[in-house]
Design an enzyme around this catalytic site. Structure first.
Site, PDB file in Angstrom:
ATOM      1  N   GLY A 403       0.821  -1.202   0.000  1.00  0.00           N
ATOM      2  CA  GLY A 403       0.000   0.000   0.000  1.00  0.00           C
ATOM      3  C   GLY A 403       0.853   1.250   0.000  1.00  0.00           C
ATOM      4  N   ASP A 404       0.611   2.130   0.973  1.00  0.00           N
ATOM      5  CA  ASP A 404       1.385   3.376   1.076  1.00  0.00           C
ATOM      6  C   ASP A 404       2.366   3.325   2.240  1.00  0.00           C
ATOM      7  OD1 ASP A 404      -0.420   3.413   3.130  1.00  0.00           O
ATOM      8  OD2 ASP A 404      -1.116   5.457   2.800  1.00  0.00           O
TER       9      ASP A 404
END
Length: 503
Positions: A403-404
């Protein structure tokens, strides 16, 4: 006794008697190892990636191994021999899983050492002395493994070709006894020997494997043509040992010299894979295998094979990189990070040097995906990866957890001496606003940092501490950083001004 053996494997007595007579005329049973046979079985074992490769000759009551690779035994009873069945065939016999084959499921070689599961054997036919020119299967060239396998058509063809080489050697030996009688037959033998040598050289080229001998008394070297070819040298006299070692980079050179000395001192087989630079200056990867050859019980020489495995090594390295790399950002993935963190923590504790772990979350990443699209989100992640691999971070290890979420291992002593300064610079580098229409989506990074100290018992504890620091920073303000165990948060010098303009 011969009759019972013949009855067991189903050969008519007359054919079996002629076969055994031809085998006796070869005068090959219980003879010392020969370089050509040994090289072929080593090529077979390496080419097919099997545990064992053999040149097996089936006598009245036993199978005896003229050449072997991966097996200590010199013979087994004929009643246990898979090759007793293979010599009944005109072509390759393949047993994918012996435990599923009623002929072999209860065989001692399957139920006990060497625990055979897969077998593929090609009959080796030799012309007998009969007027009809009939040939008889003396034994097989076979490959064996301890796990079930199949044999592709290409591999089956390769095994047949290698078996033809062994047949050529056996038939040359058989022809020699007859050819000695007349000059004409002697010329025939020479032609056959030439064909055999050409076939042998072709097999070396096909598999990129050469053979070598190192005489211990004078360190004299003998190379096959393929060894010269791998070195990038013209065929002729091989260089002395010290000159040959200079084809290896310094560190690999020391490893090769040490491995040779160890094999000579202990008699243990040599098996070493190293970097190599040929005469044209090209970087290659090679594998060297060897073993001690005894003469009158005393080590006389090292004999072995030498293979250029550059392409295989490149493929393996590419597969390893693929397995360890995040496809989008080309940073290390979570699995690679977990392995590196364990290694770095072990090294830091052993050397008593500092280490810090940084957890990095992107702020407003979901907003970028929702408003500007996933393509913009992917470009943002790649931009973050570029910042985390900037030249000043060359000694740091960065990874994408998913993800981030990103992570960085810092071991540089100068950076760790002033960790807040490093965090400020990272916070500034990670302000990557995304323009969307007339608006700008502010993007920043929030960082939680934790030092490896005496209270940290393992990697999970270090990650937990960094996560607590990240939570502390998020509670204070996005785009800031916090260090576990320290009060307050860290903001880059121009963060407030930049975020004000972005808003």
């Amino acid at each position: 006794m011969v009759g019972r053996a013949v009855e067991k494997i189903g050969l008519p007595y007359e054919i079996e008697a002629a076969r055994l007579s031809t085998l006796a005329d070869l005068d090959i049973l219980d003879t010392p190892p020969e370089h050509e046979f040994d090289t072929i079985v080593e090529i077979a074992r390496r080419s097919f990636g099997c545990k064992i490769a053999l040149v097996s000759l089936v006598d009245a009551h036993r199978q005896w191994f003229k050449a072997k690779s991966g097996l200590h035994a010199c013979e087994t009873p004929r009643g246990q021999a898979f090759c007793s069945y293979a010599i009944l065939r005109d072509d390759l016999m393949v047993v994918p899983d012996a435990t599923e084959d009623p002929r072999f499921a209860d065989n001692p070689l399957v139920k006990g050492p060497p625990h055979m599961r897969f077998y593929a054997g090609m009959p080796l036919r030799v012309r007998g002395g009969r007027d009809d020119g009939a040939s008889f299967a003396m034994g097989t060239l076979c490959i064996i493994d301890t796990v079930p396998r199949t044999l592709s058509p290409g591999d089956a063809d390769m095994l047949r070709r290698l078996a033809k080489l062994v047949e050529s050697l056996l038939n040359t030996r058989a022809a020699l006894a007859v050819a000695l009688k007349t000059e004409s037959e002697h010329r025939t033998l020479l032609r056959r020997l030439d064909v055999t040598n050409r076939q042998f050289r072709q097999a070396e080229r096909m598999t990129n494997i050469g053979s070598w001998t190192l005489t211990l008394a004078d360190e004299g070297m003998e190379w096959s043509e393929q060894v010269y070819r791998i070195h990038g040298l013209p065929t002729g006299s091989p260089p002395p040992l010290d000159a040959a070692l200079r084809f290896y980079p310094p560190r690999a050179r020391a490893d090769v010299a040490a491995a040779l000395a160890h094999t000579i001192a202990t008699g243990e087989p040599l098996d070493l894979e190293t970097d190599f630079v040929n005469a044209q200056g090209e970087d290659r990867r090679v594998r060297t295998l060897g073993e001690v050859e005894l003469r009158d019980g005393v080590p006389h020489a090292l004999v072995g094979v030498f293979q250029d495995i550059t392409e295989r090594h490149r493929i393996e390295q590419a597969l390893r990189r693929s397995a360890d790399t995040d496809d989008l950002t080309q940073l290390a993935n979570r699995a690679r990070f977990n392995d590196m963190l364990a290694r770095q923590m072990f090294a830091a504790r052993r050397t008593n040097l500092p280490l810090a772990l940084l957890l990095i979350d992107l702020d407003h990443f979901k907003t970028v995906n929702d408003r500007a699209g996933h393509r913009a989100g992917d470009m943002l992640l790649k931009a973050v990866a570029e910042q985390l691999t900037a030249p000043y971070l060359a000694d740091c290890f960065a990874a994408r957890l998913g993800g981030d979420e990103f992570v960085m291992i810092v071991t540089d002593e100068a950076m760790l001496a002033d960790l807040p300064s490093l965090l400020r610079r990272l916070l500034a580098d990670l302000r990557l606003p995304i323009a969307h229409g007339d608006a700008v989506i502010p993007v920043s990074g929030t960082i939680g940092a934790a030092f490896l100290d005496s209270d940290v018992i393992d990697a999970s504890a270090l990650l937990h501490n960094a996560d607590l620091a990240l939570y502390q920073a998020k509670n204070a303000s996005r785009g800031t950083a916090a260090i576990f165990g320290r009060a307050g948060t860290i903001t880059s010098a121009d963060a407030a001004d930049t975020q004000s303009r972005a808003a």
